[in-house]
Write a protein that holds these residues in place. Structure first.
Motif, PDB file in Angstrom:
ATOM      1  N   TYR A   1       0.822  -1.209   0.000  1.00  0.00           N
ATOM      2  CA  TYR A   1       0.000   0.000   0.000  1.00  0.00           C
ATOM      3  C   TYR A   1       0.857   1.262   0.000  1.00  0.00           C
ATOM      4  N   LEU A   2       2.157   1.076  -0.130  1.00  0.00           N
ATOM      5  CA  LEU A   2       3.082   2.196  -0.165  1.00  0.00           C
ATOM      6  C   LEU A   2       3.569   2.408  -1.597  1.00  0.00           C
ATOM      7  N   VAL A   3       3.990   3.622  -1.894  1.00  0.00           N
ATOM      8  CA  VAL A   3       4.590   3.907  -3.196  1.00  0.00           C
ATOM      9  C   VAL A   3       6.029   4.338  -2.950  1.00  0.00           C
ATOM     10  N   GLU A   4       6.929   3.849  -3.789  1.00  0.00           N
ATOM     11  CA  GLU A   4       8.343   4.167  -3.616  1.00  0.00           C
ATOM     12  C   GLU A   4       8.730   5.378  -4.462  1.00  0.00           C
ATOM     13  N   HIS A   5       9.324   6.349  -3.801  1.00  0.00           N
ATOM     14  CA  HIS A   5       9.855   7.525  -4.471  1.00  0.00           C
ATOM     15  C   HIS A   5      11.244   7.200  -5.018  1.00  0.00           C
ATOM     16  N   LYS A   6      11.681   7.951  -6.000  1.00  0.00           N
ATOM     17  CA  LYS A   6      12.991   7.705  -6.617  1.00  0.00           C
ATOM     18  C   LYS A   6      14.142   7.788  -5.619  1.00  0.00           C
ATOM     19  N   SER A   7      13.920   8.472  -4.489  1.00  0.00           N
ATOM     20  CA  SER A   7      14.945   8.603  -3.463  1.00  0.00           C
ATOM     21  C   SER A   7      15.110   7.335  -2.631  1.00  0.00           C
ATOM     22  N   GLY A   8      14.135   6.416  -2.742  1.00  0.00           N
ATOM     23  CA  GLY A   8      14.121   5.232  -1.903  1.00  0.00           C
ATOM     24  C   GLY A   8      13.184   5.338  -0.724  1.00  0.00           C
ATOM     25  N   VAL A   9      12.646   6.526  -0.469  1.00  0.00           N
ATOM     26  CA  VAL A   9      11.649   6.709   0.587  1.00  0.00           C
ATOM     27  C   VAL A   9      10.321   6.126   0.127  1.00  0.00           C
ATOM     28  N   TYR A  10       9.652   5.418   1.042  1.00  0.00           N
ATOM     29  CA  TYR A  10       8.315   4.902   0.761  1.00  0.00           C
ATOM     30  C   TYR A  10       7.278   5.851   1.350  1.00  0.00           C
ATOM     31  N   VAL A  11       6.141   5.956   0.690  1.00  0.00           N
ATOM     32  CA  VAL A  11       5.127   6.933   1.076  1.00  0.00           C
ATOM     33  C   VAL A  11       3.779   6.245   1.255  1.00  0.00           C
ATOM     34  N   LEU A  12       3.131   6.552   2.376  1.00  0.00           N
ATOM     35  CA  LEU A  12       1.735   6.165   2.602  1.00  0.00           C
ATOM     36  C   LEU A  12       0.912   7.435   2.427  1.00  0.00           C
ATOM     37  N   SER A  13       0.104   7.453   1.383  1.00  0.00           N
ATOM     38  CA  SER A  13      -0.617   8.673   1.010  1.00  0.00           C
ATOM     39  C   SER A  13      -1.893   8.856   1.807  1.00  0.00           C
ATOM     40  N   ALA A  14      -2.282  10.105   1.967  1.00  0.00           N
ATOM     41  CA  ALA A  14      -3.545  10.440   2.616  1.00  0.00           C
ATOM     42  C   ALA A  14      -4.713   9.977   1.740  1.00  0.00           C
ATOM     43  N   PRO A  15      -5.901   9.781   2.340  1.00  0.00           N
ATOM     44  CA  PRO A  15      -7.077   9.416   1.529  1.00  0.00           C
ATOM     45  C   PRO A  15      -7.312  10.427   0.411  1.00  0.00           C
ATOM     46  N   GLU A  16      -7.860   9.936  -0.701  1.00  0.00           N
ATOM     47  CA  GLU A  16      -8.023  10.812  -1.854  1.00  0.00           C
ATOM     48  C   GLU A  16      -9.201  11.767  -1.717  1.00  0.00           C
ATOM     49  N   ARG A  17     -10.103  11.508  -0.770  1.00  0.00           N
ATOM     50  CA  ARG A  17     -11.248  12.390  -0.584  1.00  0.00           C
ATOM     51  C   ARG A  17     -11.307  12.865   0.869  1.00  0.00           C
ATOM     52  N   PRO A  18     -11.608  14.150   1.104  1.00  0.00           N
ATOM     53  CA  PRO A  18     -11.597  14.707   2.463  1.00  0.00           C
ATOM     54  C   PRO A  18     -12.534  13.991   3.433  1.00  0.00           C
ATOM     55  N   GLU A  19     -13.665  13.511   2.937  1.00  0.00           N
ATOM     56  CA  GLU A  19     -14.636  12.889   3.849  1.00  0.00           C
ATOM     57  C   GLU A  19     -14.141  11.575   4.429  1.00  0.00           C
ATOM     58  N   TYR A  20     -13.133  10.978   3.808  1.00  0.00           N
ATOM     59  CA  TYR A  20     -12.597   9.729   4.338  1.00  0.00           C
ATOM     60  C   TYR A  20     -11.767   9.945   5.605  1.00  0.00           C
ATOM     61  N   ALA A  21     -11.372  11.182   5.853  1.00  0.00           N
ATOM     62  CA  ALA A  21     -10.501  11.472   6.997  1.00  0.00           C
ATOM     63  C   ALA A  21     -11.138  11.046   8.316  1.00  0.00           C
ATOM     64  N   GLU A  22     -12.434  11.197   8.423  1.00  0.00           N
ATOM     65  CA  GLU A  22     -13.104  10.881   9.685  1.00  0.00           C
ATOM     66  C   GLU A  22     -13.117   9.383   9.981  1.00  0.00           C
ATOM     67  N   LEU A  23     -12.787   8.564   8.985  1.00  0.00           N
ATOM     68  CA  LEU A  23     -12.747   7.119   9.206  1.00  0.00           C
ATOM     69  C   LEU A  23     -11.438   6.673   9.862  1.00  0.00           C
ATOM     70  N   ILE A  24     -10.431   7.523   9.821  1.00  0.00           N
ATOM     71  CA  ILE A  24      -9.104   7.186  10.355  1.00  0.00           C
ATOM     72  C   ILE A  24      -9.078   7.521  11.838  1.00  0.00           C
ATOM     73  N   ASP A  25      -8.997   6.500  12.685  1.00  0.00           N
ATOM     74  CA  ASP A  25      -9.000   6.755  14.125  1.00  0.00           C
ATOM     75  C   ASP A  25      -7.657   6.382  14.753  1.00  0.00           C
ATOM     76  N   GLY A  26      -7.547   6.668  16.042  1.00  0.00           N
ATOM     77  CA  GLY A  26      -6.300   6.450  16.749  1.00  0.00           C
ATOM     78  C   GLY A  26      -5.860   5.002  16.788  1.00  0.00           C
ATOM     79  N   GLU A  27      -6.796   4.085  16.907  1.00  0.00           N
ATOM     80  CA  GLU A  27      -6.437   2.670  16.951  1.00  0.00           C
ATOM     81  C   GLU A  27      -5.843   2.221  15.624  1.00  0.00           C
ATOM     82  N   PHE A  28      -6.443   2.653  14.515  1.00  0.00           N
ATOM     83  CA  PHE A  28      -5.913   2.311  13.195  1.00  0.00           C
ATOM     84  C   PHE A  28      -4.512   2.892  13.008  1.00  0.00           C
ATOM     85  N   ILE A  29      -4.324   4.135  13.418  1.00  0.00           N
ATOM     86  CA  ILE A  29      -3.019   4.775  13.300  1.00  0.00           C
ATOM     87  C   ILE A  29      -1.966   3.998  14.088  1.00  0.00           C
TER      88      ILE A  29
END
Length: 262
Positions: free
Chosen positions: A79-107
């Protein structure tokens, strides 16, 4: 500050202070120290990490959330994307309304899995104080509160730091003063006392390099590695590595190879 720094959360009291720019470049600078690094876009509604790195991820934190019961420390990297630098990235949800689904336990669960695969986890924790911002600060070993010398930024940063003190997280707090040298009513030497900051790192004001980097999606520590801006970020990364009391075994064996009145 924690003896063993693995999770670093950058936060701010105000938008537009260069927090995403610094998170991206710090993550890459750490990776250049021969470390495995993952960068998390924790600005869950309007994350800009992908733009700052010229990435177009097909999967985001929302997809990770949908599959959380099937995750382990190996398949989470799908679920990560690799940048040319070698850093892997976990991207934020693509839609703002999905933010409320992310809770502390999941994090917390997500970070526990990522800690098994990466030396450092850098989090662009958004700005302001909300539940997700507090969650990202709570799990951090080090909190970097990003500010600039401007009055409005310092006012909001002071409030942010007061909240961090109230939450009893101040022992892991450092201040990152971006755009140091910018003309301001506030003198640079007054800022640490004003913000109750025991440790302050300064990043020079080089708006030309920073804006070109962001607009092109080409991080400054790569495209302008000899600039004063990049050198300071590399110095910050080195100070984080040096603060390790005792290094963990490398994970590169696997393929992820003064009071203000307002």
């Amino acid at each position: 500050m924690a003896d063993m720094i693995q999770i670093i959360t950058l936060c701010s009291g105000k938008g537009g202070v260069g927090k995403t720019f610094l998170a991206v470049n710090l993550a890459i600078a750490l990776s250049k120290k021969n470390k495995d690094v993952v960068l998390i876009d924790g600005d869950l509604q309007f994350g800009d990490v992908g733009m700052a790195m010229d990435l177009q991820p097909t999967l985001t934190m929302k997809d990770l959330l949908d599959e959380q019961d099937r995750l382990d420390s190996h398949n989470i990297t799908n679920y990560l994307v690799e940048h040319k630098s070698g850093v892997y990235v976990l991207s934020a949800p693509e839609r703002p309304e999905y933010a409320e689904l992310i809770d502390g336990e999941f994090i917390k669960n997500t970070l526990n899995l990522l800690k098994e695969r990466f030396d450092y986890i850098v989090i662009d924790g958004g700005h302001g104080i909300d539940d997700s911002a507090i969650d990202f600060m709570d799990v951090a070993d080090q909190i970097l509160a990003v500010t600039t010398p401007e009055v409005a930024s310092l006012k909001n940063t002071k409030r942010l730091i007061e909240t961090i003190h109230q939450l009893q997280m101040n022992e892991k707090l450092d201040v990152l003063l971006n755009r140091h040298g910018l003309d301001s009513l506030i003198k640079a030497e007054e800022i640490p006392g004003m913000l109750r900051a025991d440790k302050l790192h300064d990043i020079p004001n080089n708006n030309k390099v920073a804006m070109q980097s962001l607009n092109l999606g080409d991080p400054a520590v790569i495209s302008h590695s000899k600039s004063d801006l990049a050198k300071k970020i590399f110095k910050l990364a080195q100070s984080i590595v040096d603060d390790q009391v005792e290094s963990k075994p490398s994970k590169k064996k696997h393929s992820l190879i003064s009071r203000m009145f307002f």
